[in-house]
Write an enzyme that holds these catalytic residues in place. Structure first.
Site, PDB file in Angstrom:
ATOM      1  N   ARG A 108       0.829  -1.187   0.000  1.00 29.91           N
ATOM      2  CA  ARG A 108       0.000   0.000   0.000  1.00 29.91           C
ATOM      3  C   ARG A 108       0.866   1.240   0.000  1.00 29.91           C
ATOM      4  NH1 ARG A 108      -4.295  -3.087   3.530  1.00 29.91           N
ATOM      5  NH2 ARG A 108      -2.427  -4.110   4.267  1.00 29.91           N
ATOM      6  N   SER A 184       7.363  -5.392   7.033  1.00 27.83           N
ATOM      7  CA  SER A 184       6.913  -6.278   8.109  1.00 27.83           C
ATOM      8  C   SER A 184       7.640  -7.613   8.141  1.00 27.83           C
ATOM      9  CB  SER A 184       5.427  -6.516   7.987  1.00 27.83           C
ATOM     10  OG  SER A 184       4.793  -5.324   7.639  1.00 27.83           O
ATOM     11  N   ASP A 237       5.218  -3.304  10.770  1.00 27.93           N
ATOM     12  CA  ASP A 237       3.781  -2.973  10.725  1.00 27.93           C
ATOM     13  C   ASP A 237       3.166  -2.809  12.115  1.00 27.93           C
ATOM     14  OD1 ASP A 237       4.073  -5.677  11.202  1.00 27.93           O
ATOM     15  OD2 ASP A 237       2.593  -6.325   9.722  1.00 27.93           O
TER      16      ASP A 237
HETATM   17  P1  ADP Z   1      -1.187  -8.580   5.401  1.00 25.48           P
HETATM   18  O1  ADP Z   1      -1.128  -9.359   6.660  1.00 25.48           O
HETATM   19  O2  ADP Z   1      -0.772  -9.393   4.229  1.00 25.48           O
HETATM   20  O3  ADP Z   1      -0.553  -7.244   5.507  1.00 25.48           O
HETATM   21  P2  ADP Z   1      -3.985  -8.231   5.886  1.00 25.48           P
HETATM   22  O4  ADP Z   1      -3.772  -7.673   7.225  1.00 25.48           O
HETATM   23  O5  ADP Z   1      -5.029  -7.609   5.026  1.00 25.48           O
HETATM   24  O6  ADP Z   1      -2.694  -8.288   5.029  1.00 25.48           O
HETATM   25  O7  ADP Z   1      -4.367  -9.756   6.096  1.00 25.48           O
HETATM   26  C1  ADP Z   1      -4.674 -10.559   5.030  1.00 25.48           C
HETATM   27  C2  ADP Z   1      -4.889 -11.969   5.538  1.00 25.48           C
HETATM   28  O8  ADP Z   1      -5.942 -11.988   6.493  1.00 25.48           O
HETATM   29  C3  ADP Z   1      -5.302 -12.899   4.440  1.00 25.48           C
HETATM   30  O9  ADP Z   1      -4.201 -13.572   3.921  1.00 25.48           O
HETATM   31  C4  ADP Z   1      -6.236 -13.858   5.106  1.00 25.48           C
HETATM   32  O10 ADP Z   1      -5.514 -14.943   5.598  1.00 25.48           O
HETATM   33  C5  ADP Z   1      -6.778 -13.102   6.281  1.00 25.48           C
HETATM   34  N1  ADP Z   1      -8.126 -12.610   6.007  1.00 25.48           N
HETATM   35  C6  ADP Z   1      -8.489 -11.530   5.308  1.00 25.48           C
HETATM   36  N2  ADP Z   1      -9.817 -11.378   5.282  1.00 25.48           N
HETATM   37  C7  ADP Z   1     -10.317 -12.399   5.988  1.00 25.48           C
HETATM   38  C8  ADP Z   1     -11.627 -12.825   6.334  1.00 25.48           C
HETATM   39  N3  ADP Z   1     -12.705 -12.180   5.947  1.00 25.48           N
HETATM   40  N4  ADP Z   1     -11.738 -13.911   7.084  1.00 25.48           N
HETATM   41  C9  ADP Z   1     -10.664 -14.598   7.488  1.00 25.48           C
HETATM   42  N5  ADP Z   1      -9.410 -14.261   7.190  1.00 25.48           N
HETATM   43  C10 ADP Z   1      -9.233 -13.186   6.453  1.00 25.48           C
HETATM   44 MG    MG Z   2      -0.331  -5.786   6.863  1.00 26.19          MG
END
Ligand code: ADP
Ligand code: MG
Length: 505
Positions: A108, A184, A237
């Site tokens: 992002r 992160s 993060d």
């Molecule tokens: P990142 O950790 O990659 O920075 P996010 O915080 O958006 O990104 O987390 C994404 C992860 O969270 C996805 O890979 C998935 O495993 C989990 N996730 C996202 N949305 C959902 C949901 N509605 N229900 C369950 N798990 C979710």
């Molecule tokens: Mg993240």
């Protein structure tokens, strides 16, 4: 009755008898199979049990390991990394700052404009983009002119440049633009704006980066693409999330990420950071990145599925806590349970289920969809099994069992994360027990805010409820009233931009 008719009648009776025997046989087989599936479920429930007493042991173990990790480098599985962030935004910052959040499936880019009045983010824009897979796990086998990590950073620098050109028309012209870079992965921080990558996690593996200064990589890439921008803060993060929450609420003491991976950071007193004697900061504190994904304790309720998942993972014996909790793994644990039930108990009948045999084919959002299916006939479960795993015609009874499996795995994850949070509160004496040293606390407990971010916590309601509930359960109702769990959306990126502003004051 003629002979032929009699023979036909006898033949019919024999056939009917055979059919009946076959039917009974099938019913017996089915019942036996179901019995085996039910037994496997009971075994899973037993192995994954998280009684309050068990969670309290995890709390204590977390606090003890944190202490050990602060005492010496390598003193614990917890790295307890210094961040050099010793002051957090408080709402008095002004100006325009950029944030870049790299650490999961997407990255992002964002821009925040801080106004004259306190606590006002006048404007913020966020743009999310996927990172091409080949850049994440690539080695230079693929045809690239540059070493793959330079390709990755250049790709990102170009995206930031495009974003700045689109959004940043009104930037004031004095000096380079300031960027908070959220990266992160575990980094050995040299200062607040530089750090060496220790290792990749969460499926990333970019050759050439480990051991290098990631902030410099990015700055050089930005220079190369012709973008005048400086990395003012290189943060994890968790630290970004802490910063944003603190900007709005100065009682924030810790931040937790529960997304693709999981981690946490908190504000520690410098005199408690024994491994870095003589560390002096104006605030007397410093944010410590726990890297709690690597937490391990014999009190963690581990099942054979966890052991197998770990055995077959590229980072064996690493990130044990993360492998029980985060979004990258929950779906995979559920898949392993269902696969075993299908093999040993014919859970999905005799037809082959090749997708279920494929690692990581069941993703955590699919688990959430099935778990949260509120329809009486569990239509969503049927849909997910059919569309996601190509398993058709699953009877209602079996769908119910699938939901149970999702529940057991997600509930354990949420409750363990809750224990981790209380472990941090215990370490800093905010859990009502008198802290790490023991002894009851006198007077009214101070309010403590824990910021939480990540797709799993934000997007999965049942997970969130289980976590919140377990925190109260461990702390006790009265103490729980002084602990606030605060969702901090986009905190990891916006917080980094805020830190970039705090640090130039
Ligand atoms: P990142 O950790 O990659 O920075 P996010 O915080 O958006 O990104 O987390 C994404 C992860 O969270 C996805 O890979 C998935 O495993 C989990 N996730 C996202 N949305 C959902 C949901 N509605 N229900 C369950 N798990 C979710
Ligand atoms: Mg993240």
């Amino acid at each position: 009755m003629g002979r032929a008719a009699a023979a036909a009648a006898v033949g019919g009776a024999v056939a009917a008898c055979a059919v009946a025997t076959w039917l009974v046989g099938r019913r017996v087989r089915r019942r036996r199979r179901w019995g085996r599936a039910a037994a496997a479920l009971r075994e899973l429930e037993g192995g994954a049990a998280t009684s309050t007493a068990r969670l309290r042991q995890v709390v204590d173990a977390m606090a003890v390991e944190m202490h050990a990790g602060l005492a010496s480098d390598g003193g614990s599985k917890l790295k307890m990394l210094l961040t050099f962030v010793d002051s957090l935004p408080d709402g008095s910052e002004k100006g325009t700052f950029y944030g870049l959040d790299l650490g999961g499936t997407n990255f992002r880019v964002l821009r925040v404009e801080l106004g004259e009045t306190k606590s006002a983010i006048v404007d913020s824009r966020v743009e999310t983009q996927p990172i091409p897979r080949v850049l994440l796990s690539g080695s230079n086998e693929v045809d690239f002119p540059l070493p793959i990590f330079l390709e990755l950073f250049e790709f990102i620098a170009r995206a930031v440049k495009a974003f700045v050109e689109k959004e940043g028309k009104g930037d004031s012209g004095d000096g380079p633009r300031r960027l908070g870079f959220t990266f992160s992965f575990p980094v050995h921080q040299k200062s607040v704006s530089s750090g060496i990558l220790i290792k990749w996690s969460k499926g990333f593996a970019v050759e050439g980066t480990v051991g290098g200064d990631v902030a410099r990589f990015l700055e050089e890439a930005m220079l190369k693409v012709g973008l005048d921008m400086k990395v003012s803060a290189l943060v994890n993060d968790t630290v970004g999330t802490l910063a944003l929450s603190h900007y709005h609420d100065e009682d924030t003491v810790a931040a937790v990420i529960i997304g693709t991976g999981t981690n946490a950071c908190y504000v520690e007193r410098t005199d408690a950071i024994i491994k870095c004697q003589g560390l002096l900061t104006s605030s007397g504190g410093m944010v410590v990145n726990i890297e709690w994904g690597n937490f391990w304790s014999s009190h963690l309720p581990r099942t054979p599925y966890d052991v197998e998942l770990d055995e077959e993972s590229p980072n064996k014996n690493d990130q044990g806590f993360e492998k029980m909790i985060s979004g990258m793994y929950l779906g995979e644990i559920v898949r392993r349970v269902l696969w075993r039930m299908s093999q040993e108990a014919g859970l999905f009948g005799d037809a082959p289920v090749p997708l279920l045999a494929t690692p990581f084919s069941l993703r955590t959002p699919m688990v959430a969809e099935m778990h949260e299916d509120g329809s009486p006939d569990l239509r969503e479960v049927a849909r997910v099994l059919e569309e996601g795993l190509q398993i058709r015609g699953v009877p209602l009874k079996t769908r119910r069992l699938v939901v149970r499996v999702c529940d057991v795995v997600s509930r354990r994850a949420a409750r363990l994360a809750a224990a981790g949070i209380v472990g941090i509160l215990k370490k800093i004496g905010r859990d009502g027990s008198g802290g790490f040293a023991g002894g009851r606390m006198k007077g009214k407990p101070r309010r403590s805010v824990v910021a939480i971010e990540g797709g799993l916590y934000v997007g999965y309601g049942m997970f969130r409820e289980y976590l919140d509930e377990a925190v109260s359960e461990i702390l006790g109702e009265e103490m729980a009233q002084s602990v606030v769990l605060r969702v901090t959306e986009d905190g990891s990126g916006v917080g980094a931009a805020l830190l970039a502003s705090t640090l130039v004051r």
